[in-house]
Structure formats: structure tokens, C-alpha cells
Design an enzyme around this catalytic site. Sequence first.
Site, mmCIF file in Angstrom:
data_model
loop_
_atom_site.group_PDB
_atom_site.id
_atom_site.type_symbol
_atom_site.label_atom_id
_atom_site.label_comp_id
_atom_site.label_asym_id
_atom_site.label_seq_id
_atom_site.Cartn_x
_atom_site.Cartn_y
_atom_site.Cartn_z
ATOM 1 N N CYS A 54 0.840 -1.209 0.000
ATOM 2 C CA CYS A 54 0.000 0.000 0.000
ATOM 3 C C CYS A 54 0.870 1.252 0.000
ATOM 4 O O CYS A 54 1.770 1.386 0.827
ATOM 5 C CB CYS A 54 -0.886 -0.015 1.243
ATOM 6 S SG CYS A 54 -1.712 1.548 1.537
ATOM 7 N N CYS A 57 0.395 3.223 3.560
ATOM 8 C CA CYS A 57 0.758 2.679 4.866
ATOM 9 C C CYS A 57 2.084 3.279 5.356
ATOM 10 O O CYS A 57 2.956 3.621 4.560
ATOM 11 C CB CYS A 57 0.882 1.158 4.787
ATOM 12 S SG CYS A 57 -0.697 0.283 4.960
ATOM 13 N N ASN A 79 0.327 15.516 -3.291
ATOM 14 C CA ASN A 79 -0.060 14.484 -4.245
ATOM 15 C C ASN A 79 1.032 14.354 -5.306
ATOM 16 O O ASN A 79 1.428 15.345 -5.922
ATOM 17 C CB ASN A 79 -1.405 14.869 -4.885
ATOM 18 C CG ASN A 79 -2.048 13.712 -5.629
ATOM 19 O OD1 ASN A 79 -1.401 13.028 -6.413
ATOM 20 N ND2 ASN A 79 -3.328 13.502 -5.383
ATOM 21 N N ASP A 80 1.509 13.114 -5.480
ATOM 22 C CA ASP A 80 2.609 12.890 -6.427
ATOM 23 C C ASP A 80 2.165 13.089 -7.870
ATOM 24 O O ASP A 80 3.011 13.158 -8.768
ATOM 25 C CB ASP A 80 3.177 11.482 -6.233
ATOM 26 C CG ASP A 80 3.748 11.287 -4.826
ATOM 27 O OD1 ASP A 80 4.494 12.173 -4.353
ATOM 28 O OD2 ASP A 80 3.435 10.262 -4.188
ATOM 29 N N HIS A 119 -4.396 0.278 7.829
ATOM 30 C CA HIS A 119 -4.850 0.016 6.466
ATOM 31 C C HIS A 119 -6.281 -0.533 6.433
ATOM 32 O O HIS A 119 -6.996 -0.370 5.442
ATOM 33 C CB HIS A 119 -3.889 -0.990 5.821
ATOM 34 C CG HIS A 119 -4.155 -1.254 4.380
ATOM 35 N ND1 HIS A 119 -3.748 -0.390 3.387
ATOM 36 C CD2 HIS A 119 -4.799 -2.270 3.752
ATOM 37 C CE1 HIS A 119 -4.117 -0.878 2.208
ATOM 38 N NE2 HIS A 119 -4.754 -2.013 2.398
ATOM 39 N N ASN A 157 -12.905 10.271 -1.650
ATOM 40 C CA ASN A 157 -13.538 9.271 -2.504
ATOM 41 C C ASN A 157 -13.416 7.957 -1.761
ATOM 42 O O ASN A 157 -12.310 7.548 -1.428
ATOM 43 C CB ASN A 157 -12.796 9.110 -3.842
ATOM 44 C CG ASN A 157 -12.893 10.350 -4.694
ATOM 45 O OD1 ASN A 157 -13.918 11.014 -4.714
ATOM 46 N ND2 ASN A 157 -11.822 10.661 -5.405
ATOM 47 N N GLY A 163 -14.086 5.333 -7.752
ATOM 48 C CA GLY A 163 -12.796 5.683 -8.349
ATOM 49 C C GLY A 163 -11.672 5.797 -7.339
ATOM 50 O O GLY A 163 -10.593 6.278 -7.651
ATOM 51 N N SER A 165 -8.585 4.814 -5.365
ATOM 52 C CA SER A 165 -7.511 3.976 -5.870
ATOM 53 C C SER A 165 -6.974 3.003 -4.827
ATOM 54 O O SER A 165 -6.213 2.111 -5.149
ATOM 55 C CB SER A 165 -6.374 4.873 -6.361
ATOM 56 O OG SER A 165 -5.942 5.713 -5.306
ATOM 57 N N HIS A 168 -6.964 2.043 1.809
ATOM 58 C CA HIS A 168 -6.405 2.689 3.008
ATOM 59 C C HIS A 168 -7.173 3.999 3.256
ATOM 60 O O HIS A 168 -7.327 4.795 2.332
ATOM 61 C CB HIS A 168 -4.909 2.982 2.787
ATOM 62 C CG HIS A 168 -4.207 3.347 4.048
ATOM 63 N ND1 HIS A 168 -3.229 2.562 4.616
ATOM 64 C CD2 HIS A 168 -4.369 4.404 4.876
ATOM 65 C CE1 HIS A 168 -2.810 3.140 5.724
ATOM 66 N NE2 HIS A 168 -3.492 4.251 5.907
ATOM 67 N N HIS A 170 -8.285 7.420 3.467
ATOM 68 C CA HIS A 170 -7.621 8.670 3.082
ATOM 69 C C HIS A 170 -8.578 9.595 2.361
ATOM 70 O O HIS A 170 -9.624 9.185 1.875
ATOM 71 C CB HIS A 170 -6.417 8.384 2.178
ATOM 72 C CG HIS A 170 -6.807 7.906 0.804
ATOM 73 N ND1 HIS A 170 -7.245 6.622 0.565
ATOM 74 C CD2 HIS A 170 -6.849 8.544 -0.387
ATOM 75 C CE1 HIS A 170 -7.517 6.488 -0.726
ATOM 76 N NE2 HIS A 170 -7.301 7.644 -1.333
ATOM 77 N N GLN A 172 -8.501 13.730 0.171
ATOM 78 C CA GLN A 172 -7.650 14.604 -0.624
ATOM 79 C C GLN A 172 -7.991 16.062 -0.343
ATOM 80 O O GLN A 172 -9.064 16.378 0.160
ATOM 81 C CB GLN A 172 -7.861 14.340 -2.117
ATOM 82 C CG GLN A 172 -7.469 12.953 -2.573
ATOM 83 C CD GLN A 172 -7.381 12.891 -4.099
ATOM 84 O OE1 GLN A 172 -6.809 13.765 -4.742
ATOM 85 N NE2 GLN A 172 -7.975 11.857 -4.672
ATOM 86 N N GLU A 324 -30.685 12.182 -17.347
ATOM 87 C CA GLU A 324 -29.839 12.980 -16.451
ATOM 88 C C GLU A 324 -28.801 13.785 -17.229
ATOM 89 O O GLU A 324 -28.502 14.920 -16.899
ATOM 90 C CB GLU A 324 -29.094 12.078 -15.451
ATOM 91 C CG GLU A 324 -29.943 11.597 -14.300
ATOM 92 C CD GLU A 324 -30.606 10.261 -14.578
ATOM 93 O OE1 GLU A 324 -30.587 9.811 -15.747
ATOM 94 O OE2 GLU A 324 -31.160 9.680 -13.629
ATOM 95 N N GLN A 330 -32.720 12.705 -12.142
ATOM 96 C CA GLN A 330 -34.015 12.085 -11.860
ATOM 97 C C GLN A 330 -33.795 11.019 -10.811
ATOM 98 O O GLN A 330 -32.755 10.370 -10.791
ATOM 99 C CB GLN A 330 -34.566 11.483 -13.156
ATOM 100 C CG GLN A 330 -35.948 10.849 -13.054
ATOM 101 C CD GLN A 330 -35.900 9.374 -12.683
ATOM 102 O OE1 GLN A 330 -34.880 8.706 -12.838
ATOM 103 N NE2 GLN A 330 -37.012 8.869 -12.180
HETATM 104 P P1 H2U Z 1 -8.148 8.553 -4.451
HETATM 105 O O1 H2U Z 1 -8.509 9.372 -3.238
HETATM 106 O O2 H2U Z 1 -9.145 8.727 -5.545
HETATM 107 O O3 H2U Z 1 -7.895 7.143 -4.095
HETATM 108 O O4 H2U Z 1 -6.758 9.140 -4.990
HETATM 109 C C1 H2U Z 1 -5.565 9.003 -4.276
HETATM 110 C C2 H2U Z 1 -4.546 9.985 -4.759
HETATM 111 O O5 H2U Z 1 -3.245 9.529 -4.367
HETATM 112 C C3 H2U Z 1 -4.496 10.141 -6.276
HETATM 113 O O6 H2U Z 1 -4.873 11.476 -6.592
HETATM 114 C C4 H2U Z 1 -2.307 9.965 -5.318
HETATM 115 C C5 H2U Z 1 -3.035 9.885 -6.645
HETATM 116 O O7 H2U Z 1 -2.548 10.859 -7.529
HETATM 117 N N1 H2U Z 1 -1.106 9.122 -5.221
HETATM 118 C C6 H2U Z 1 0.091 9.689 -4.798
HETATM 119 O O8 H2U Z 1 0.157 10.882 -4.571
HETATM 120 N N2 H2U Z 1 1.201 8.884 -4.644
HETATM 121 C C7 H2U Z 1 1.223 7.554 -4.917
HETATM 122 O O9 H2U Z 1 2.232 6.900 -4.727
HETATM 123 C C8 H2U Z 1 0.025 6.905 -5.490
HETATM 124 C C9 H2U Z 1 -1.232 7.722 -5.554
HETATM 125 ZN ZN ZN Z 2 -2.291 0.985 3.711
#
Ligand code: H2U
Ligand code: ZN
Length: 346
Positions: A54, A57, A79-80, A119, A157, A163, A165, A168, A170, A172, A324, A330
Site C-alpha cells: 500500500c 501505509c 499528491n505525487d 490500512h 472518494n 474511483g 484507488s 487505506h 484517506h 484529498q 440525467e 431524476q
Molecule cells: P483517491 O482518493 O481517488 O484514491 O486518490 C488518491 C490519490 O493519491 C491520487 O490522486 C495519489 C493519486 O494521484 N497518489 C500519490 O500521490 N502517490 C502515490 O504513490 C500513489 C497515488
Molecule cells: Zn495501507
Amino acid sequence: MNLLPEAHRNDPHRRYNPLRGDWVLVSPHRAKRPWQGAVEKTTGDGRPEYDPKCYLCPGNTRATGDVNPQYENTYVFRNDFSALLPDTDETIQSPSQTPLFRSASVRGECRVICFSPRHDLTLPQMEVADIRRVVDLWIAQTNELLAQYRWVQLFENKGSIMGCSNPHPHGQIWASTSLPNEPAAEDRTQKEFFTTYGKTMLSEYVQKEIEAEERVVALNDDWCVVVPFWAVWPFETLLLPRFDVPRIVALSEPQRDSLAAILKEFLGIYDRLFDTSFPYSMGWHGAPGRLGENTDTAHWTLHAHFYPPLLRSATVKKFMVGYEMMCEPQRDITPEQAAAKLKALK
Ligand code: H2U
Ligand code: ZN
């Protein structure tokens, strides 16, 4: 208790969403039609407390090579794969004189926030004290980012169906120099209401919903969760304060505690509805404008939207297609029926 007139339970009608300034079509008579749509697989439970694969984690390496610390409560990182960047070209302008090709510069930042080092947990499975740490993180991040940006969007999300990913726990944060569409509409409608009636739209609304009782799913001294009168998604909810507050950063200590408590309560109800870890997209809306600037926030009420995609089981979801996409949202099951189902699970 002041139940809705009977026609609302049987006959097609439209309901107005005063926050967005648009309409939803409600078709209660259709709720009995047979279902022959797709059935997706549910993602099984039984996740480990720590998953070496993960990227969220503690101690693990992310996609870009950065290593997460051994964090013990919450953890935030840039965010990477950020959708907004702090140092974008600020001179982007519309490419031609016609009004049909418009563009604008936008700067911003995207961050990921881990709710817990565990996790295997979700928000409602966490202790209230640990959810409170998430509330504190939301507030600290908003304070920091709203010093520089006009809009700070906190969101989560949850579930692969939305969607997400990674299971774990989390959320944003996306902050931007521009005011995005949804909050821009809410800014306009709340301002119009405030100018016309001399009070905030959502403080009036929460009071009316508490009086009516019918759509209230959870309630404590400070907070109220309702299936809004104008809900689009089958089990959509709105989390509202019972006091005047324009932004999350203005919450007092006791209001943060009671927020953590009501989150645990009603997200637990969500999980019990279809006996599944309930998927949704949630997000906070509060007054836009950089902190310290002289922005008018009097018309704003802080609130959170929860938009779950599920319709009638852990696998049958509502699609926003056809009518929609071409006309307006609807729904079949009424907001009152949805609220009754959720309330029964308290
Ligand atoms: P979700 O909340 O939709 O799961 O998105 C997780 C975010 O985590 C996603 O925008 C980021 C993705 O760009 N991410 C990282 O910043 N580093 C990583 O190693 C993988 C995912
Ligand atoms: Zn995790």
C-alpha cells in the site's frame, strides 16, 4: 412532525435545489419497476492492518520513490500526481477574440491525507477521538491553504466504485486560485437568499428540516444530517451545523468533538444499509476567499455533501445517464423513503 403532502409520495414532480439553483425530477411511482441491470462484485473485507504494497501505509514507498514516515495518527503529503500546480504559467489567456474559446490561468496544490495508519479501517470504524484528529487536520490544512488560495476543497472518494484507488482510509485536498463551478453556484445562491431574506439559507433550512423530522437521519446538539429535500443520489445526505459558521476553520473545540461523533454515527448507518463498506464521494463547502482578505462571508453556511452511488444493494448503483445527461437529474425512491430506510438502521 409535519409530513409532506401525499402527492409527493405518488406523483412525478420536480424539486428545486436552492443551493445549486436547479431542479431534480422525482418519480416515486417508478420505484417498483423490475431491475435487469449489471451486478458488480463487492470488494471483500478482511484487509490486513498493514499492507506492504500500500502506498499510504506507514514506512512504505510511494510511486515516486518518496517514503512515508512511521506516522501514528494522520499524515499529509503533496499528491505525487497533482492536478493543480503552484507554479503554472500565469499568463494563459483566451487564444482568440471570439467568446467561444475561453481559457484562464489557474494555480493550485493537491495533497493526500491519510486518516489513520491502519490500512484496515474506515472513518466509521475509527474511534471518535481519532476521527477528531481528522477534523483537526482538515482545519489545519484549510487554515494553511486558505492563506494562499481562494478555494480549498477537502474531499474523500471512498470505495473503488467511486474511483478510489486504495482502500487505506484517506482523503484529498485540492486548493486553487480560482473558484470552481459548484462552490461558485453556492456562493451566488446563498448570497441571493441572504440579500432577499436577511438570513442564511442553510440556517433556515436546517431549522425547517429539524421541525419536519422526516428527512433527518442523525442529530446531535451541534449537527444535523438530512437527506435533502432536493437530493439527487438515492441516499445522498447533507451534514449541516445547527449554529452559524461560514467555514470549517471557525469551529470551536466542542463543535469539532460533536462533528467527529456525528460522522461516526451516520457513516455507521451508511455501512449498515447494504451491509457493505458504503462508498461515496464527500466534500466540504465553506465561504471562499483568502483568509485575511476582506471577504464577505455573511451569506455562507459551512456544510458537507455525501454523494453515494448505490441504489438498492451493495452492487446495484445509480447511473447518471440518458435523461440525467440530456435534461436534469431524476430519482425514483423519494428522499423521504431514503431517510426512513437510513433512520431504521440507527
Ligand atoms: P483517491 O482518493 O481517488 O484514491 O486518490 C488518491 C490519490 O493519491 C491520487 O490522486 C495519489 C493519486 O494521484 N497518489 C500519490 O500521490 N502517490 C502515490 O504513490 C500513489 C497515488
Ligand atoms: Zn495501507
